[in-house]
Write a protein that holds these residues in place. Structure first.
Motif, PDB file in Angstrom:
ATOM      1  N   GLY A  51     -12.676 -15.207   8.769  1.00 23.05           N
ATOM      2  CA  GLY A  51     -11.577 -14.284   8.536  1.00 23.05           C
ATOM      3  C   GLY A  51     -11.508 -13.182   9.573  1.00 23.05           C
ATOM      4  N   ASP A  52     -10.415 -12.451   9.523  1.00 27.59           N
ATOM      5  CA  ASP A  52     -10.160 -11.360  10.454  1.00 27.59           C
ATOM      6  C   ASP A  52     -10.798 -10.083   9.926  1.00 27.59           C
ATOM      7  OD1 ASP A  52      -9.209  -9.536  12.225  1.00 27.59           O
ATOM      8  OD2 ASP A  52      -7.101 -10.115  12.083  1.00 27.59           O
ATOM      9  N   PRO A  53     -11.638  -9.408  10.726  1.00 24.70           N
ATOM     10  CA  PRO A  53     -12.239  -8.162  10.233  1.00 24.70           C
ATOM     11  C   PRO A  53     -11.210  -7.086   9.926  1.00 24.70           C
ATOM     12  CG  PRO A  53     -12.661  -8.461  12.587  1.00 24.70           C
ATOM     13  CD  PRO A  53     -12.108  -9.746  12.073  1.00 24.70           C
ATOM     14  N   VAL A  54     -10.071  -7.124  10.598  1.00 24.90           N
ATOM     15  CA  VAL A  54      -9.021  -6.151  10.305  1.00 24.90           C
ATOM     16  C   VAL A  54      -8.472  -6.377   8.893  1.00 24.90           C
ATOM     17  CG1 VAL A  54      -6.775  -5.254  11.021  1.00 24.90           C
ATOM     18  CG2 VAL A  54      -8.441  -5.956  12.738  1.00 24.90           C
ATOM     19  N   ASP A  55      -8.295  -7.639   8.510  1.00 18.20           N
ATOM     20  CA  ASP A  55      -7.834  -7.930   7.153  1.00 18.20           C
ATOM     21  C   ASP A  55      -8.848  -7.464   6.114  1.00 18.20           C
ATOM     22  OD1 ASP A  55      -5.503  -9.063   8.108  1.00 18.20           O
ATOM     23  OD2 ASP A  55      -6.348 -11.095   8.166  1.00 18.20           O
ATOM     24  N   ARG A  56     -10.146  -7.641   6.405  1.00 24.08           N
ATOM     25  CA  ARG A  56     -11.158  -7.169   5.464  1.00 24.08           C
ATOM     26  C   ARG A  56     -11.128  -5.656   5.337  1.00 24.08           C
ATOM     27  NH1 ARG A  56     -14.416 -11.241   8.090  1.00 24.08           N
ATOM     28  NH2 ARG A  56     -15.442  -9.632   9.335  1.00 24.08           N
ATOM     29  N   LEU A  57     -10.879  -4.972   6.446  1.00 22.42           N
ATOM     30  CA  LEU A  57     -10.844  -3.525   6.405  1.00 22.42           C
ATOM     31  C   LEU A  57      -9.614  -3.022   5.664  1.00 22.42           C
ATOM     32  CD1 LEU A  57     -11.881  -1.202   9.275  1.00 22.42           C
ATOM     33  CD2 LEU A  57      -9.796  -0.689   8.040  1.00 22.42           C
ATOM     34  N   LEU A  58      -8.480  -3.695   5.859  1.00 22.45           N
ATOM     35  CA  LEU A  58      -7.255  -3.271   5.192  1.00 22.45           C
ATOM     36  C   LEU A  58      -7.268  -3.588   3.705  1.00 22.45           C
ATOM     37  CD1 LEU A  58      -4.613  -4.337   7.876  1.00 22.45           C
ATOM     38  CD2 LEU A  58      -5.261  -2.002   7.260  1.00 22.45           C
ATOM     39  N   GLY A  59      -8.014  -4.610   3.309  1.00 22.48           N
ATOM     40  CA  GLY A  59      -8.080  -4.961   1.896  1.00 22.48           C
ATOM     41  C   GLY A  59      -6.751  -5.490   1.403  1.00 22.48           C
ATOM     42  N   ALA A  60      -6.241  -4.868   0.341  1.00 25.40           N
ATOM     43  CA  ALA A  60      -4.984  -5.328  -0.266  1.00 25.40           C
ATOM     44  C   ALA A  60      -3.769  -4.967   0.578  1.00 25.40           C
ATOM     45  CB  ALA A  60      -4.837  -4.736  -1.674  1.00 25.40           C
ATOM     46  N   ASN A  61      -3.912  -4.051   1.515  1.00 20.73           N
ATOM     47  CA  ASN A  61      -2.787  -3.619   2.331  1.00 20.73           C
ATOM     48  C   ASN A  61      -2.610  -4.566   3.511  1.00 20.73           C
ATOM     49  OD1 ASN A  61      -0.702  -2.112   3.388  1.00 20.73           O
ATOM     50  ND2 ASN A  61      -2.049  -0.582   4.339  1.00 20.73           N
ATOM     51  N   THR A  62      -2.150  -5.773   3.205  1.00 20.08           N
ATOM     52  CA  THR A  62      -1.993  -6.788   4.248  1.00 20.08           C
ATOM     53  C   THR A  62      -0.671  -6.681   4.994  1.00 20.08           C
ATOM     54  OG1 THR A  62      -1.096  -8.310   2.584  1.00 20.08           O
ATOM     55  CG2 THR A  62      -3.476  -8.399   3.010  1.00 20.08           C
ATOM     56  N   SER A  63       0.196  -5.739   4.577  1.00 22.20           N
ATOM     57  CA  SER A  63       1.513  -5.614   5.221  1.00 22.20           C
ATOM     58  C   SER A  63       1.521  -4.553   6.309  1.00 22.20           C
ATOM     59  CB  SER A  63       2.567  -5.276   4.163  1.00 22.20           C
ATOM     60  OG  SER A  63       2.249  -4.057   3.507  1.00 22.20           O
ATOM     61  N   ALA A  64       0.361  -4.218   6.836  1.00 18.37           N
ATOM     62  CA  ALA A  64       0.303  -3.207   7.884  1.00 18.37           C
ATOM     63  C   ALA A  64       1.013  -3.715   9.136  1.00 18.37           C
ATOM     64  CB  ALA A  64      -1.149  -2.859   8.199  1.00 18.37           C
ATOM     65  N   TYR A  76     -12.329   0.600  15.892  1.00 19.60           N
ATOM     66  CA  TYR A  76     -13.594  -0.004  15.474  1.00 19.60           C
ATOM     67  C   TYR A  76     -14.200  -0.915  16.544  1.00 19.60           C
ATOM     68  CZ  TYR A  76     -12.910   1.710  10.742  1.00 19.60           C
ATOM     69  OH  TYR A  76     -12.745   2.510   9.644  1.00 19.60           O
ATOM     70  N   GLY A  77     -13.526  -1.090  17.673  1.00 22.23           N
ATOM     71  CA  GLY A  77     -14.078  -1.881  18.763  1.00 22.23           C
ATOM     72  C   GLY A  77     -14.114  -3.371  18.488  1.00 22.23           C
ATOM     73  N   PHE A  78     -13.200  -3.867  17.642  1.00 20.41           N
ATOM     74  CA  PHE A  78     -13.203  -5.290  17.329  1.00 20.41           C
ATOM     75  C   PHE A  78     -12.813  -6.148  18.527  1.00 20.41           C
ATOM     76  CE2 PHE A  78     -12.184  -4.024  12.720  1.00 20.41           C
ATOM     77  CZ  PHE A  78     -13.539  -3.957  12.423  1.00 20.41           C
ATOM     78  N   ASP A  79     -12.183  -5.525  19.540  1.00 20.34           N
ATOM     79  CA  ASP A  79     -11.780  -6.292  20.713  1.00 20.34           C
ATOM     80  C   ASP A  79     -12.877  -6.349  21.769  1.00 20.34           C
ATOM     81  OD1 ASP A  79     -11.636  -3.569  21.132  1.00 20.34           O
ATOM     82  OD2 ASP A  79      -9.902  -3.682  22.488  1.00 20.34           O
ATOM     83  N   ALA A 286     -19.397  -4.804  -1.344  1.00 23.11           N
ATOM     84  CA  ALA A 286     -19.322  -4.789   0.117  1.00 23.11           C
ATOM     85  C   ALA A 286     -19.288  -6.200   0.693  1.00 23.11           C
ATOM     86  CB  ALA A 286     -20.515  -4.015   0.677  1.00 23.11           C
ATOM     87  N   VAL A 287     -20.088  -7.122   0.125  1.00 23.84           N
ATOM     88  CA  VAL A 287     -20.094  -8.499   0.624  1.00 23.84           C
ATOM     89  C   VAL A 287     -18.759  -9.170   0.364  1.00 23.84           C
ATOM     90  CG1 VAL A 287     -21.130 -10.765   0.307  1.00 23.84           C
ATOM     91  CG2 VAL A 287     -22.586  -8.753   0.452  1.00 23.84           C
ATOM     92  N   SER A 288     -18.206  -9.003  -0.832  1.00 22.12           N
ATOM     93  CA  SER A 288     -16.944  -9.660  -1.176  1.00 22.12           C
ATOM     94  C   SER A 288     -15.778  -9.132  -0.350  1.00 22.12           C
ATOM     95  CB  SER A 288     -16.649  -9.480  -2.666  1.00 22.12           C
ATOM     96  OG  SER A 288     -16.517  -8.102  -2.988  1.00 22.12           O
ATOM     97  N   SER A 289     -15.842  -7.873   0.051  1.00 22.71           N
ATOM     98  CA  SER A 289     -14.749  -7.292   0.832  1.00 22.71           C
ATOM     99  C   SER A 289     -15.029  -7.283   2.325  1.00 22.71           C
ATOM    100  CB  SER A 289     -14.482  -5.857   0.361  1.00 22.71           C
ATOM    101  OG  SER A 289     -15.615  -5.034   0.559  1.00 22.71           O
ATOM    102  N   GLY A 290     -16.206  -7.785   2.749  1.00 26.35           N
ATOM    103  CA  GLY A 290     -16.536  -7.806   4.169  1.00 26.35           C
ATOM    104  C   GLY A 290     -16.804  -6.435   4.751  1.00 26.35           C
ATOM    105  N   ASP A 291     -17.323  -5.525   3.938  1.00 29.81           N
ATOM    106  CA  ASP A 291     -17.625  -4.173   4.398  1.00 29.81           C
ATOM    107  C   ASP A 291     -18.958  -4.204   5.147  1.00 29.81           C
ATOM    108  OD1 ASP A 291     -17.749  -1.468   4.805  1.00 29.81           O
ATOM    109  OD2 ASP A 291     -17.157  -0.944   2.763  1.00 29.81           O
ATOM    110  N   VAL A 292     -18.891  -4.567   6.425  1.00 26.68           N
ATOM    111  CA  VAL A 292     -20.089  -4.804   7.218  1.00 26.68           C
ATOM    112  C   VAL A 292     -21.018  -3.591   7.288  1.00 26.68           C
ATOM    113  CG1 VAL A 292     -20.938  -5.421   9.515  1.00 26.68           C
ATOM    114  CG2 VAL A 292     -18.952  -6.605   8.558  1.00 26.68           C
TER     115      VAL A 292
END
Length: 329
Positions: A51-64, A76-79, A286-292
């Motif tokens: 999965g995309d770490p940005v999606d994990r960070l946004l959580g339910a707000n997938t319409s960003a 967050y330096g994901f790139d 944290a594991v379920s939401s990918g909160d690294v």
């Protein structure tokens, strides 16, 4: 009249001091290696999550919007390449910074600190119950080697040691909470709410500790010094409590140190079964939401606990066993 220290004595003192420094340095290096290895393995393992770490960070707000997502990637330096992110994270760890939680939007140290109290209460109570239970079980069974009491104790130990903790928790909750309503099951505060979760954690551990302690006692009972103690008129109980148990305690200390650290892992399942707050609930979330950052923070905390307990056990060995004090001289 002045006295001078002989050169041989000075050389012996210098050698003893150097040996102590080398021993301390070796243990500190080993401790740092364990903590650093735990951080490295945890970081690399969590990078493999799908999965995309940005999606994990946004959580339910997938319409960003794409612009918001781009800002998150940059912040967050994901790139950046993996080795750059690892180096940045390692530098922050050396400065005591565990990062910011993706979901809670607060420092990881604060997130862990807020949930640490209930977990420490649970693990401390479970360890106390396990040690007392194991000590009494081993002493009772060693004084009744061929009787029915030892048979019942050993059957009980095999049963609870092989049972999953969550299964024990469900049985205890069904009997003492749902059926007889003696203890609450989903209360956060109070000593009564701590009884069933602590027993759930303690019973498997107490069985293993009792088996190790009983075997060590049985071996020490056959050593020559016990014959000397008996010849002085001591009873079997006095032989065990005054002499034998001091020779048999070191394996129990080693195992108790290991299980104390492992209680943190067992607390995750137990806190989930009984609906308790603590590091278990925080880790699962944290594991379920990918909160690294939170997951790695919990891993780091567990590694520090393991290292601290190992160092504590090393310090306790010479106190309970005089033979080790003589060996160090």
């Amino acid at each position: 009249m002045t006295t001078t220290t002989p050169p041989s004595a000075l050389h012996a003192m210098s050698s003893a001091g150097g040996a102590i420094l080398r021993a301390v340095g070796t243990r500190l290096l080993a401790a740092f290696s364990v903590i650093a290895g735990a951080a490295l393995i945890g970081f690399l393992a969590l990078q493999l999550l799908p999965g995309d770490p940005v999606d994990r960070l946004l959580g339910a707000n997938t319409s960003a919007s794409p612009a918001v997502r781009a800002k998150i990637v940059e912040a967050y330096g994901f790139d950046q390449p993996l080795y750059v992110r690892l180096g940045t994270y390692g530098w922050h760890l050396l400065n005591g910074d565990l990062g910011q939680s993706y979901q809670l939007q607060e420092p990881v140290t604060e997130a862990i600190g807020a949930q640490l109290g209930p977990t420490l209460q649970l693990t401390a109570a479970a360890l106390l119950i396990a040690v007392v239970w194991a000590y009494l079980s081993a002493l009772i069974s060693i004084h009744n080697p061929g009787g029915w009491a030892r048979g019942l104790i050993e059957a009980w130990e095999v049963t609870v040691a092989s049972a999953p903790p969550y299964w024990i928790g469900i049985l205890l909750a069904s009997a003492f909470s749902f059926r007889w309503r003696l203890f609450p099951i989903a209360a956060a505060d109070g000593a009564a709410a701590l009884v069933l979760p602590a027993l759930t954690l303690a019973l498997p551990i107490s069985a293993v500790l009792a088996q190790v302690f009983r075997d060590a006692l049985s071996g020490a009972m056959n050593l020559p010094f016990t014959m000397t103690a008996r010849s002085r008129g001591l009873t079997e109980w006095q032989v065990v409590t005054r002499h034998v148990q001091r020779h048999a305690i070191n394996p129990v200390i080693t195992l108790a140190g290991w299980v104390t650290g492992s209680l943190l892992g067992g607390a995750i399942a137990v806190e989930t079964v009984f609906g308790r707050p603590g590091l278990g609930a925080l880790t699962l979330q944290a594991v379920s939401s990918g909160d690294v950052p939170v997951v790695i923070g919990v891993i780091m905390f567990s590694a520090v606990v393991f290292v601290a307990i190992a160092l504590l056990c090393d310090a306790v060995y010479p106190i309970v066993d005089p033979r080790l004090r003589k060996a160090e001289r």
